[in-house]
Design a protein around this motif. Structure first.
Motif, PDB file in Angstrom:
ATOM      1  N   VAL A 119       0.853  -1.194   0.000  1.00  0.00           N
ATOM      2  CA  VAL A 119       0.000   0.000   0.000  1.00  0.00           C
ATOM      3  C   VAL A 119       0.886   1.240   0.000  1.00  0.00           C
ATOM      4  O   VAL A 119       1.811   1.359   0.806  1.00  0.00           O
ATOM      5  CB  VAL A 119      -0.932   0.011   1.229  1.00  0.00           C
ATOM      6  CG1 VAL A 119      -1.761   1.289   1.254  1.00  0.00           C
ATOM      7  CG2 VAL A 119      -1.838  -1.211   1.223  1.00  0.00           C
ATOM      8  N   LEU A 120       0.584   2.149  -0.919  1.00  0.00           N
ATOM      9  CA  LEU A 120       1.356   3.391  -1.001  1.00  0.00           C
ATOM     10  C   LEU A 120       0.669   4.506  -0.217  1.00  0.00           C
ATOM     11  O   LEU A 120       1.280   5.134   0.640  1.00  0.00           O
ATOM     12  CB  LEU A 120       1.541   3.785  -2.468  1.00  0.00           C
ATOM     13  CG  LEU A 120       2.429   4.995  -2.771  1.00  0.00           C
ATOM     14  CD1 LEU A 120       3.790   4.865  -2.102  1.00  0.00           C
ATOM     15  CD2 LEU A 120       2.608   5.136  -4.281  1.00  0.00           C
ATOM     16  N   GLY A 121      -0.599   4.777  -0.477  1.00  0.00           N
ATOM     17  CA  GLY A 121      -1.285   5.816   0.284  1.00  0.00           C
ATOM     18  C   GLY A 121      -2.680   6.094  -0.242  1.00  0.00           C
ATOM     19  O   GLY A 121      -3.113   5.540  -1.251  1.00  0.00           O
ATOM     20  N   ASP A 122      -3.395   6.966   0.475  1.00  0.00           N
ATOM     21  CA  ASP A 122      -4.746   7.379   0.075  1.00  0.00           C
ATOM     22  C   ASP A 122      -4.677   8.571  -0.867  1.00  0.00           C
ATOM     23  O   ASP A 122      -3.778   9.410  -0.763  1.00  0.00           O
ATOM     24  CB  ASP A 122      -5.577   7.770   1.303  1.00  0.00           C
ATOM     25  CG  ASP A 122      -5.828   6.594   2.230  1.00  0.00           C
ATOM     26  OD1 ASP A 122      -5.857   5.456   1.739  1.00  0.00           O
ATOM     27  OD2 ASP A 122      -6.005   6.826   3.440  1.00  0.00           O
ATOM     28  N   ILE A 123      -5.652   8.639  -1.756  1.00  0.00           N
ATOM     29  CA  ILE A 123      -5.778   9.792  -2.651  1.00  0.00           C
ATOM     30  C   ILE A 123      -7.223  10.297  -2.551  1.00  0.00           C
ATOM     31  O   ILE A 123      -8.162   9.633  -2.992  1.00  0.00           O
ATOM     32  CB  ILE A 123      -5.432   9.424  -4.105  1.00  0.00           C
ATOM     33  CG1 ILE A 123      -3.964   9.009  -4.198  1.00  0.00           C
ATOM     34  CG2 ILE A 123      -5.723  10.600  -5.038  1.00  0.00           C
ATOM     35  CD1 ILE A 123      -3.540   8.549  -5.573  1.00  0.00           C
ATOM     36  N   ASP A 124      -7.385  11.449  -1.921  1.00  0.00           N
ATOM     37  CA  ASP A 124      -8.716  12.043  -1.755  1.00  0.00           C
ATOM     38  C   ASP A 124      -9.021  12.998  -2.897  1.00  0.00           C
ATOM     39  O   ASP A 124      -8.142  13.721  -3.377  1.00  0.00           O
ATOM     40  CB  ASP A 124      -8.793  12.794  -0.420  1.00  0.00           C
ATOM     41  CG  ASP A 124      -8.792  11.851   0.766  1.00  0.00           C
ATOM     42  OD1 ASP A 124      -9.538  10.862   0.731  1.00  0.00           O
ATOM     43  OD2 ASP A 124      -8.033  12.097   1.720  1.00  0.00           O
ATOM     44  N   ILE A 126       7.120   4.993  -0.435  1.00  0.00           N
ATOM     45  CA  ILE A 126       6.155   4.964   0.670  1.00  0.00           C
ATOM     46  C   ILE A 126       6.461   6.062   1.673  1.00  0.00           C
ATOM     47  O   ILE A 126       5.558   6.730   2.171  1.00  0.00           O
ATOM     48  CB  ILE A 126       6.171   3.572   1.349  1.00  0.00           C
ATOM     49  CG1 ILE A 126       5.560   2.517   0.392  1.00  0.00           C
ATOM     50  CG2 ILE A 126       5.403   3.587   2.663  1.00  0.00           C
ATOM     51  CD1 ILE A 126       5.715   1.101   0.851  1.00  0.00           C
ATOM     52  N   ALA A 127       7.735   6.272   1.966  1.00  0.00           N
ATOM     53  CA  ALA A 127       8.117   7.340   2.885  1.00  0.00           C
ATOM     54  C   ALA A 127       7.730   8.718   2.356  1.00  0.00           C
ATOM     55  O   ALA A 127       7.294   9.593   3.100  1.00  0.00           O
ATOM     56  CB  ALA A 127       9.615   7.283   3.165  1.00  0.00           C
ATOM     57  N   ALA A 128       7.884   8.910   1.042  1.00  0.00           N
ATOM     58  CA  ALA A 128       7.620  10.233   0.449  1.00  0.00           C
ATOM     59  C   ALA A 128       6.146  10.462   0.158  1.00  0.00           C
ATOM     60  O   ALA A 128       5.642  11.591   0.292  1.00  0.00           O
ATOM     61  CB  ALA A 128       8.418  10.378  -0.842  1.00  0.00           C
ATOM     62  N   LEU A 129       5.424   9.416  -0.251  1.00  0.00           N
ATOM     63  CA  LEU A 129       4.056   9.596  -0.761  1.00  0.00           C
ATOM     64  C   LEU A 129       2.987   8.928   0.097  1.00  0.00           C
ATOM     65  O   LEU A 129       1.797   9.112  -0.167  1.00  0.00           O
ATOM     66  CB  LEU A 129       3.967   9.027  -2.186  1.00  0.00           C
ATOM     67  CG  LEU A 129       4.972   9.564  -3.194  1.00  0.00           C
ATOM     68  CD1 LEU A 129       4.806   8.870  -4.537  1.00  0.00           C
ATOM     69  CD2 LEU A 129       4.826  11.075  -3.354  1.00  0.00           C
ATOM     70  N   GLY A 130       3.390   8.142   1.090  1.00  0.00           N
ATOM     71  CA  GLY A 130       2.427   7.440   1.916  1.00  0.00           C
ATOM     72  C   GLY A 130       1.576   8.394   2.724  1.00  0.00           C
ATOM     73  O   GLY A 130       1.973   9.531   3.018  1.00  0.00           O
ATOM     74  N   SER A 131       0.407   7.920   3.093  1.00  0.00           N
ATOM     75  CA  SER A 131      -0.534   8.772   3.853  1.00  0.00           C
ATOM     76  C   SER A 131       0.008   9.030   5.256  1.00  0.00           C
ATOM     77  O   SER A 131       0.647   8.183   5.855  1.00  0.00           O
ATOM     78  CB  SER A 131      -1.882   8.069   3.956  1.00  0.00           C
ATOM     79  OG  SER A 131      -2.400   7.832   2.674  1.00  0.00           O
TER      80      SER A 131
END
Length: 296
Positions: free
Chosen positions: A160-165, A291-296
């Motif tokens: 999982v990378l992150g959420d995109i709202d 993940i560190a740069a773009l994760g939620s």
């Protein structure tokens, strides 16, 4: 009992037994003899029993010290293995990584995150392929792909990378000419800037607490690229429905304003799709950095 203090003292105790001398153990650890002796004495107090019998001429393990020593050696061996793993990881961190990402997300988010990674890992090369083709199966020529969707890809090696709202954004000039928008029900009176859909209207989802709304809106301008929608919003052509990453810079510069921010709209997730469950070191390092740069 403080486990972190115990771990340090266990390492010192194991080294003392190995070296058969406080002085030699202290020299090997780069510490003073008094410090090593003091830490082991404190460990004995915390454990509630003696580990070593000391005299001015000799040192010997007590019976309980002899029983405790194997635990310390196993811990020390694991620490050495961990150090060797990290050293090997950095030694092997060389090679090419083939990364695939959606076009706009790749330009706005991924490419900026790659710059510090490339500076930090000078022996790793990254081949970035920007495409809006999306599949749960990776091409053999790709090491890792970024997918954006509502649910995780099935039957794949995924991180999982992150959420995109998503949200609604408009230029101050557009909003100044109209009544303030205080509720989603007011949106049908406005011109919406939307992604291509099957019709010129679309139902936008809104959630707040227990409220759920689906509001039909009219889109005078549609495009298959969020940069085009952002440009139209900045020009005052209407209200754009955009992913948050697309709007951040313009929002910070005051060129657009977010509307109805107290309502949650669509939320998608970004995923890293991998060819292997245990990828090569360069691929793992790149995934960790993203993940560190773009994760939620």
């Amino acid at each position: 009992m403080d486990n972190s203090e115990n771990l340090t003292a266990m390492m010192m105790f194991a080294r003392v037994v190995e070296c058969r001398s406080f002085s030699e153990a202290a020299r090997a650890l780069g510490l003073s003899k008094s410090h090593v002796s003091r830490e082991i004495a404190r460990l004995e107090v915390r454990l509630g029993f003696k580990l070593l019998q000391r005299t001015t001429r000799a040192m010997a393990l007590t019976e309980l010290g002899q029983a405790y020593y194997p635990f310390c050696t196993r811990m020390l061996a694991e620490m050495h293995r961990a150090d060797a793993f990290v050293q090997q990881l950095h030694q092997n961190a060389a090679g090419n990584v083939r990364l695939q990402a959606p076009v706009t997300y790749g330009c706005q988010c991924v490419a900026p995150a790659l710059n510090p990674f490339l500076r930090r890992h000078i022996h790793i090369n990254v081949d970035l392929d920007l495409t809006d083709r999306s599949s749960d199966r990776l091409d053999e020529q790709v090491d890792v792909a970024i997918l954006i969707r509502a649910r995780a890809p099935q039957g794949a090696h995924v991180r999982v990378l992150g959420d995109i709202d998503w949200g609604l954004y408009a230029a101050p000039a557009y909003l100044a000419q109209r009544a303030p928008i205080t509720h989603p029900d007011m949106l049908p009176r406005h011109d919406l800037l939307m992604f291509h859909g099957p019709a010129h209207t679309a139902a936008l989802p809104f959630r707040r607490d227990k409220q759920r709304l689906a509001v039909d809106v009219r889109s005078r301008f549609r495009a298959n690229n969020s940069m085009a929608l952002l440009n139209a919003a900045q020009a005052g052509s209407g209200i754009a429905y955009l992913p948050s990453y697309m709007a951040q810079a313009a929002l910070a510069r005051g060129e657009i304003t977010q509307l109805l921010a107290e309502w949650q709209m669509d939320r998608l997730q970004s995923y890293l799709l991998l060819n292997e469950a245990q990828p090569a070191a360069p691929v793992s390092l790149l995934c960790d950095a993203l993940i560190a740069a773009l994760g939620s």
